[in-house]
Scaffold this active site. Sequence first.
Site, mmCIF file in Angstrom:
data_model
loop_
_atom_site.group_PDB
_atom_site.id
_atom_site.type_symbol
_atom_site.label_atom_id
_atom_site.label_comp_id
_atom_site.label_asym_id
_atom_site.label_seq_id
_atom_site.Cartn_x
_atom_site.Cartn_y
_atom_site.Cartn_z
ATOM 1 C CB CYS A 4 52.461 -16.466 -19.971
ATOM 2 S SG CYS A 4 54.274 -16.564 -20.041
ATOM 3 C CB CYS B 98 52.935 -19.911 -22.392
ATOM 4 S SG CYS B 98 53.122 -20.041 -20.597
ATOM 5 C CG HIS C 5 54.013 -19.844 -16.554
ATOM 6 N ND1 HIS C 5 54.258 -18.720 -17.325
ATOM 7 C CD2 HIS C 5 53.660 -19.389 -15.322
ATOM 8 C CE1 HIS C 5 54.038 -17.634 -16.598
ATOM 9 N NE2 HIS C 5 53.679 -18.013 -15.375
ATOM 10 C CG HIS D 274 57.578 -18.674 -19.366
ATOM 11 N ND1 HIS D 274 56.458 -19.415 -19.656
ATOM 12 C CD2 HIS D 274 58.618 -19.390 -19.843
ATOM 13 C CE1 HIS D 274 56.811 -20.529 -20.292
ATOM 14 N NE2 HIS D 274 58.126 -20.525 -20.414
ATOM 15 C CG HIS E 244 62.439 -14.597 -19.487
ATOM 16 N ND1 HIS E 244 61.556 -14.472 -18.436
ATOM 17 C CD2 HIS E 244 62.867 -13.331 -19.772
ATOM 18 C CE1 HIS E 244 61.447 -13.198 -18.090
ATOM 19 N NE2 HIS E 244 62.236 -12.486 -18.876
ATOM 20 C CD GLN F 92 66.250 -9.072 -20.962
ATOM 21 O OE1 GLN F 92 66.333 -8.205 -21.848
ATOM 22 N NE2 GLN F 92 65.909 -8.774 -19.723
#
Length: 351
Positions: free
Chosen positions: A71, A74, A133, A184, A186, A188
């Site tokens: 990943c 991570c 994660h 994971h 997240h 933007q």
Amino acid sequence: MIKYFKRIFKRNDNKNLLLFSTSKHVEKNTKELEITNSPYPHLRWHPLREEWVTYSAGREKRTAFPPKKYCPFCPSGNLEYPTEIPFNNFEVAVFPNRWSSFYTHKENNTELDGLLTKPANGQCEIIVYSANHADTVADMSLTQIELLVHTWNDRYKELLAKEDVKYVLPFENRGEECGVTLHHPHGQIYAYPFIPPVIEKEVKAFKKENYLLSNMESLEKKYYVYQDDNIIAAVPPYARYAYEIWIIPKVKVAGPWMFNENQLKSFSVCLQKVVKGYDSLLDKKCPYIMGLHAAPTLDDKTFHFHVEFYPPLRSYNKPKILAGSESMAGVFIMDMLPEKTAIILREHIDL
């Protein structure tokens, strides 16, 4: 009030990795990823729709569905390979997207006869919500969510100060149904060199009337799924997705950077309750697209900040396909009434 810290780490490509935390981050970095060189993105003007289209040829090489053991988001300290975050641990991390749709540059090598083009200036960042994660907004502590909101505010203020940036949009795509290729937790942050068409319409609408405030009583009584004194989560009566939810401050603010401590806490609680409610509805991690709709400027006096959630579902696990009318004409066709879905969602959100 919680004290926040920001560490600026200069990467091997001379770009900044930002680490946001509730205690000072002083850890020494581990091995970094190799430098990535991608073609510069550019804009082409669509003369019939009167809007810009971005072309970023390097994006086809971006990481997609890597092996489970790898990943890139991570912390890399305890792994056998480098990642985007070369440390043993972190709380929230922000860094430039290696395959950016907007990147400030002066080259324009895509001149085409009869077509208006220009460099796709701006910036695209990745914001990693947690070092864990398996975390999502539903699993994170409220302190971690408040740190996430603080991070959004930091990026708003810094990016909107740039001469080549006209609008900043933090967003999250959750689930493979919404195009996610890395699981994971997240989001933007896109910093556009123009005001996007949807936001431009909202700016004009808010200048005429603050529909969110003038219809707050109806939202509070009929369409709400969660609310407190500062914030409301509701299905908009004009929803285009069956389980669409908006999070709306009950007092007009241009963006979350204007929140006081109580408003920030309420917003963080509401954000988590909405995501938990979606997951409860499906009895799994619900796919959605989430975006923060804030004003184009920090001191805007008319725009009313709100967050929009679009789950791509028309009824529980049945997908909402943007087919002929939606895609070709821009006219959404709905199967369920917002009044009904508000009741269904309300039952799944802890009041």
